[in-house]
Write a protein that holds these residues in place. Structure first.
Motif, short mmCIF file in Angstrom:
data_model
loop_
_atom_site.label_atom_id
_atom_site.label_comp_id
_atom_site.label_asym_id
_atom_site.label_seq_id
_atom_site.Cartn_x
_atom_site.Cartn_y
_atom_site.Cartn_z
N TRP A 141 0.83 -1.20 0.00
CA TRP A 141 0.00 0.00 0.00
C TRP A 141 0.87 1.26 0.00
N LEU A 142 1.92 1.22 0.83
CA LEU A 142 2.80 2.39 0.95
C LEU A 142 3.53 2.66 -0.36
N ILE A 143 4.02 1.61 -1.00
CA ILE A 143 4.74 1.77 -2.27
C ILE A 143 3.78 2.25 -3.36
N ALA A 144 2.58 1.66 -3.40
CA ALA A 144 1.59 2.06 -4.41
C ALA A 144 1.17 3.51 -4.25
N PHE A 145 1.16 3.99 -3.01
CA PHE A 145 0.83 5.39 -2.74
C PHE A 145 2.00 6.31 -3.02
N VAL A 199 -6.40 8.72 -4.60
CA VAL A 199 -7.33 7.60 -4.72
C VAL A 199 -6.80 6.37 -3.97
N ILE A 200 -5.52 6.09 -4.13
CA ILE A 200 -4.93 4.93 -3.43
C ILE A 200 -4.99 5.12 -1.93
N ILE A 205 -7.61 3.53 3.27
CA ILE A 205 -8.43 3.83 4.45
C ILE A 205 -9.61 2.88 4.54
N SER A 206 -10.17 2.50 3.40
CA SER A 206 -11.35 1.63 3.37
C SER A 206 -11.00 0.15 3.47
N TYR A 207 -9.72 -0.17 3.43
CA TYR A 207 -9.26 -1.56 3.49
C TYR A 207 -9.58 -2.15 4.85
N ALA A 208 -10.07 -3.38 4.85
CA ALA A 208 -10.54 -4.01 6.10
C ALA A 208 -9.45 -4.08 7.16
N LYS A 209 -8.22 -4.39 6.76
CA LYS A 209 -7.14 -4.51 7.73
C LYS A 209 -6.80 -3.16 8.35
N THR A 210 -6.95 -2.09 7.57
CA THR A 210 -6.70 -0.75 8.11
C THR A 210 -7.72 -0.42 9.20
N VAL A 211 -8.97 -0.74 8.93
CA VAL A 211 -10.04 -0.50 9.90
C VAL A 211 -9.76 -1.26 11.19
N GLU A 212 -9.20 -2.46 11.09
CA GLU A 212 -8.90 -3.28 12.27
C GLU A 212 -7.72 -2.72 13.05
N GLN A 213 -6.70 -2.24 12.35
CA GLN A 213 -5.46 -1.83 13.00
C GLN A 213 -5.56 -0.47 13.69
N TYR A 214 -6.29 0.46 13.09
CA TYR A 214 -6.35 1.82 13.63
C TYR A 214 -7.46 1.96 14.66
N ALA A 215 -7.15 2.67 15.73
CA ALA A 215 -8.15 2.89 16.79
C ALA A 215 -9.29 3.78 16.29
#
Length: 276
Positions: A141-145, A199-200, A205-215
């Motif tokens: 994700w970081l590289i794509a961004f 866009v990336i 932000i909408s990625y499921a793992k992001t939602v799980e990791q961030y408070a």
């Protein structure tokens, strides 16, 4: 840029990760400095024909070529010495970075659009080096961004330079493959790359793992909004001819840059640590 992986992997406040990133940061500071001196050595003739770059120490004769070569070699030696303390993988990555930046200085910077891709790649390599320094996987994700973001920032530098030479009545950019007729293509390439980066970021932000990791993952939408506003302000300044020939100087002199960066960094940390 080397601290970005520590921030995005929630390791910024880990003492070992912070120290290793700091050491890696110092290695890249010395390596990049040696590369910039080499670039000025190669660009000396072109800089002497430039209205502002002619004032640089090498181009103006304030510093001799012999002195520049000596300092370049010293900085390079210190960079490699520090890199060995980080690890063999980081050392190899630094060597690859130095090879690419040297190739850029000697030949690739004169290739139309290829030069901005190489510049963007060099910036991405710094982010990757930060991940290698603390031994964490590189986020796709970081590289794509990062890649389209840095392409956009590299293109904005060329746009600002071409707009500046237009303002002073010149048609071509000394030592580069750009002239005033290339501006429309540069606008499209740079702004398009910025849109891709935004866009990336939104998809991340909408990625499921992001939602799980961030408070508080929803706070990242505010970060995205600030990021979009900051990029838009840069492109608007370049289009209006307010940026001058050096975007870095323009950005560092603008107080709004500090405000944007502080707010984005602060919101990212709050999103990681505090549930709202």
């Amino acid at each position: 840029l080397l601290f970005v992986p520590a921030l995005t992997s929630f390791a910024l406040f880990d003492s070992h990760s912070f120290v290793m990133t700091l050491v890696a940061f110092l290695a890249f500071c010395f390596a990049a400095s040696s590369g910039y001196i080499l670039n000025d050595l190669v660009d000396k003739s072109a800089d002497q024909a430039h209205p502002l770059k002619a004032l640089r120490p090498l181009a103006s004769g304030t510093i001799t070529v012999e002195m520049a070569v000596m300092v370049c070699g010293l900085l390079l030696a210190v960079a490699l010495l520090i890199a060995t303390a980080v690890g063999i993988e980081f050392f190899g990555l630094l060597i690859a970075y130095l090879f690419l930046t040297t190739t850029y200085s000697l030949a690739l910077k004169r290739l139309f659009l290829a030069d901005v891709v190489i510049l963007a790649t060099l910036y991405v390599m710094r982010v990757v080096a930060g991940a290698v320094a603390i031994d964490i996987p590189v986020s796709y994700w970081l590289i794509a961004f990062a890649m389209p973001l840095f392409v956009s920032l590299a293109v904005i530098k060329r746009c600002a330079e071409v707009v500046y030479i237009q303002q002073i009545g010149r048609a071509t950019l000394p030592g580069r493959a750009y002239c005033s007729r290339h501006l429309p293509l540069l606008w499209i390439t740079g702004i398009g790359s910025a849109v891709i980066a935004v866009v990336i970021f939104g998809l991340f932000i909408s990625y499921a793992k992001t939602v799980e990791q961030y408070a508080s993952p929803n706070l990242l939408f505010l970060v995205a909004a600030l990021f979009t506003a900051w990029l838009s302000s840069l492109w608007f300044a370049a289009y209006r001819g307010r940026m001058g020939p050096d975007p870095v100087v323009y950005v560092l002199k603008k107080r709004e840059t500090l405000c944007y960066v502080t707010l984005m960094l602060g919101l990212t940390l709050v999103a990681q640590l505090i549930a709202i």
